[in-house]
Design a protein around this motif. Sequence first.
Motif, PDB file in Angstrom:
ATOM      1  N   ILE A   5      69.832  64.023  36.234  1.00 18.81           N
ATOM      2  CA  ILE A   5      70.005  63.083  35.126  1.00 18.81           C
ATOM      3  C   ILE A   5      69.656  61.695  35.627  1.00 18.81           C
ATOM      4  O   ILE A   5      70.258  61.197  36.585  1.00 18.81           O
ATOM      5  CB  ILE A   5      71.442  63.105  34.577  1.00 18.81           C
ATOM      6  N   LEU A   6      68.678  61.076  34.997  1.00 17.64           N
ATOM      7  CA  LEU A   6      68.292  59.702  35.293  1.00 17.64           C
ATOM      8  C   LEU A   6      69.033  58.774  34.341  1.00 17.64           C
ATOM      9  O   LEU A   6      69.128  59.045  33.153  1.00 17.64           O
ATOM     10  CB  LEU A   6      66.781  59.521  35.124  1.00 17.64           C
ATOM     11  N   GLY A   7      69.536  57.668  34.880  1.00 18.97           N
ATOM     12  CA  GLY A   7      70.375  56.791  34.064  1.00 18.97           C
ATOM     13  C   GLY A   7      71.736  57.411  33.831  1.00 18.97           C
ATOM     14  O   GLY A   7      72.329  57.281  32.760  1.00 18.97           O
ATOM     15  N   PHE A  78      66.614  65.179  32.914  1.00 17.45           N
ATOM     16  CA  PHE A  78      66.855  64.497  31.652  1.00 17.45           C
ATOM     17  C   PHE A  78      66.870  63.003  31.940  1.00 17.45           C
ATOM     18  O   PHE A  78      67.431  62.564  32.944  1.00 17.45           O
ATOM     19  CB  PHE A  78      68.205  64.892  31.058  1.00 17.45           C
ATOM     20  N   SER A  79      66.280  62.224  31.049  1.00 16.75           N
ATOM     21  CA  SER A  79      66.253  60.778  31.233  1.00 16.75           C
ATOM     22  C   SER A  79      67.040  60.072  30.139  1.00 16.75           C
ATOM     23  O   SER A  79      66.735  60.207  28.956  1.00 16.75           O
ATOM     24  CB  SER A  79      64.814  60.253  31.233  1.00 16.75           C
ATOM     25  N   VAL A 100      59.992  65.843  32.795  1.00 15.05           N
ATOM     26  CA  VAL A 100      60.944  64.863  32.276  1.00 15.05           C
ATOM     27  C   VAL A 100      61.175  65.126  30.792  1.00 15.05           C
ATOM     28  O   VAL A 100      60.222  65.199  30.014  1.00 15.05           O
ATOM     29  CB  VAL A 100      60.423  63.427  32.460  1.00 15.05           C
ATOM     30  N   ILE A 101      62.438  65.257  30.418  1.00 16.37           N
ATOM     31  CA  ILE A 101      62.819  65.354  29.004  1.00 16.37           C
ATOM     32  C   ILE A 101      63.612  64.097  28.697  1.00 16.37           C
ATOM     33  O   ILE A 101      64.724  63.915  29.188  1.00 16.37           O
ATOM     34  CB  ILE A 101      63.612  66.639  28.725  1.00 16.37           C
ATOM     35  N   SER A 102      63.006  63.217  27.913  1.00 20.34           N
ATOM     36  CA  SER A 102      63.456  61.839  27.837  1.00 20.34           C
ATOM     37  C   SER A 102      64.057  61.474  26.496  1.00 20.34           C
ATOM     38  O   SER A 102      63.606  61.923  25.441  1.00 20.34           O
ATOM     39  CB  SER A 102      62.275  60.906  28.119  1.00 20.34           C
ATOM     40  N   ASN A 103      65.066  60.615  26.576  1.00 17.82           N
ATOM     41  CA  ASN A 103      65.644  60.002  25.391  1.00 17.82           C
ATOM     42  C   ASN A 103      65.081  58.598  25.161  1.00 17.82           C
ATOM     43  O   ASN A 103      65.335  58.004  24.123  1.00 17.82           O
ATOM     44  CB  ASN A 103      67.171  59.932  25.528  1.00 17.82           C
ATOM     45  N   ALA A 104      64.313  58.077  26.121  1.00 15.53           N
ATOM     46  CA  ALA A 104      63.779  56.720  26.011  1.00 15.53           C
ATOM     47  C   ALA A 104      62.597  56.668  25.052  1.00 15.53           C
ATOM     48  O   ALA A 104      61.929  57.675  24.790  1.00 15.53           O
ATOM     49  CB  ALA A 104      63.366  56.215  27.396  1.00 15.53           C
TER      50      ALA A 104
END
Length: 349
Positions: A5-7, A78-79, A100-104
């Motif tokens: 998990i990034l962030g 996950f980002s 990367v599966i991102s929310n950004a």
Amino acid sequence: MKVGILGATGAVGQKFIRLLQNHPWFEICALGASERSAGKRYKQAANWVEDVPLPNHIAEMTVATCEPSAFSEVDFVFSGLDSSVATAIEGAFARAGIPVISNAKNYRMDNSVPLLVPEVNPEHIALIQSQSFTEDGSGWIVTNPNCVAVPLSLALNPLHKEFGIETVVLTTMQAVSGAGYPGVPSLDILGNVVPFISGEEPKIAPETQKLLATLNNGELDEPHFALQATATRVPSINGHMISATVKFKRTPKNINEVKEAIQSWENPIAELNLPSSPSEVIKLHEEERYPQPRLHADQEGGMQLHMGRLRMAEVFDISFVAMAHNTIRGAAGGAILNAELLYKKGILK
């Protein structure tokens, strides 16, 4: 699968941690945050704001910097990164062969990056094949939409398929949790409504149109309809509400035809039995007072779309209210559902 998990210390990162506990397919094995947090145990680095206890094994994990070398053991990440740093960091992970599966928001409008709501556009995952982060295709990025575009696309999808959308005018009533932590100052929001959210309105139309696009020969054919949005912040905790009025290309005969279009819509991923997928994706309420964020945002694990106040309109064709949990369906939960789809389709392996 082993995930990072990034962030991880932020509000979205914490929601990822909460939702991934006891997940049948995914196990958290690495946590990344800023250099300020790196090297600390998670319980020291994060101000835990979720309303459940911080899991002990997560509390004792050491936070790393958001560099691919620190995530060499994971299958994907996950980002929940802030948009100010997401472009460089997510791109570096993809180039290192780590999906990367991102929310950004940073890669959402890239033509080769799927902007994904699995019940709306699962076929868009084919866009991954056109990405060039790595020669062997091992590194790629998939995004989930803005927290308003998610419920809006879910609500409009069956209507667009049946009638074709020409114009949408909407006002959002967005919960304070959408502003992250510490969020909106109390003197600005208690007993008040703020009629503007910086940077929010410009995302809604292009993201919704990309979600509703048809994939033809590897390219997206987006519908071109006018959409006017006003985004407001209201003093509810969770659950973004949308009040929309819609003009169609084909005018419905009556409101029952509109209800039939919603109720007869078939979930394209139902047979996959994804762990985070709600059993009933769209709940259409007949009670005029519904939906309400406090009563309905957490239903079906926070992954259900609630619609109500469906009626013929004096201006345009129909009006309705839609609501979904913004930090679950509209953020971390939506990203996890994306990962589940990609896993079941054999793209995550």
